[in-house]
Design a protein around this motif. Sequence first.
Motif, PDB file in Angstrom:
ATOM      1  N   GLN A   1      55.772 153.788   1.767  1.00 57.72           N
ATOM      2  CA  GLN A   1      56.914 153.810   1.032  1.00 57.72           C
ATOM      3  C   GLN A   1      57.619 155.219   0.645  1.00 57.72           C
ATOM      4  O   GLN A   1      56.955 155.984   0.439  1.00 57.72           O
ATOM      5  CB  GLN A   1      57.003 153.031  -0.549  1.00 57.72           C
ATOM      6  N   GLN A   3      60.244 157.705  -1.106  1.00 66.81           N
ATOM      7  CA  GLN A   3      61.320 157.655  -2.275  1.00 66.81           C
ATOM      8  C   GLN A   3      62.058 159.233  -1.983  1.00 66.81           C
ATOM      9  O   GLN A   3      61.281 160.338  -2.142  1.00 66.81           O
ATOM     10  CB  GLN A   3      60.998 157.529  -3.410  1.00 66.81           C
ATOM     11  N   TYR A 110      65.199 154.874   4.751  1.00 69.61           N
ATOM     12  CA  TYR A 110      65.231 155.232   3.295  1.00 69.61           C
ATOM     13  C   TYR A 110      66.387 156.113   3.053  1.00 69.61           C
ATOM     14  O   TYR A 110      66.625 157.007   3.886  1.00 69.61           O
ATOM     15  CB  TYR A 110      63.668 155.863   3.164  1.00 69.61           C
TER      16      TYR A 110
END
Length: 121
Positions: A1, A3, A110
Amino acid sequence: QVQLMESGGGSVQAGGSLRLACQGSRSDYRMAWFRQAPGKEREGVAMIYGFSSSTVYGNSVKGRFTISQDKVNNTVYLQMNSLKPADTGIYYCAAGVPGGDWKVPQFYSYWGQGTQVTVSS
């Protein structure tokens, strides 16, 4: 992931400079800056390949903007000089696996929340 978090936006007069930062970059991704003005589509501004640091720029910012990265601190920067009112918009940092037209938002998985840049004449 992944961010991403942008910072560094603000208000400046035409001809001025700003530097945007995007925390959370990945060296195995390509990282890009997009911008979106009210009523307009999201536009690719600049892109850097995390592995090679090769860069590409949109025609409207060539010679004025510089994208760079700090791999140690996982941060991508956008140095913006000679700013124009047409550069006004929300600037977004994006990350994606290399492949496809770098200017197309759909090729990035993202996104950061965006930071406002306002250039007054």
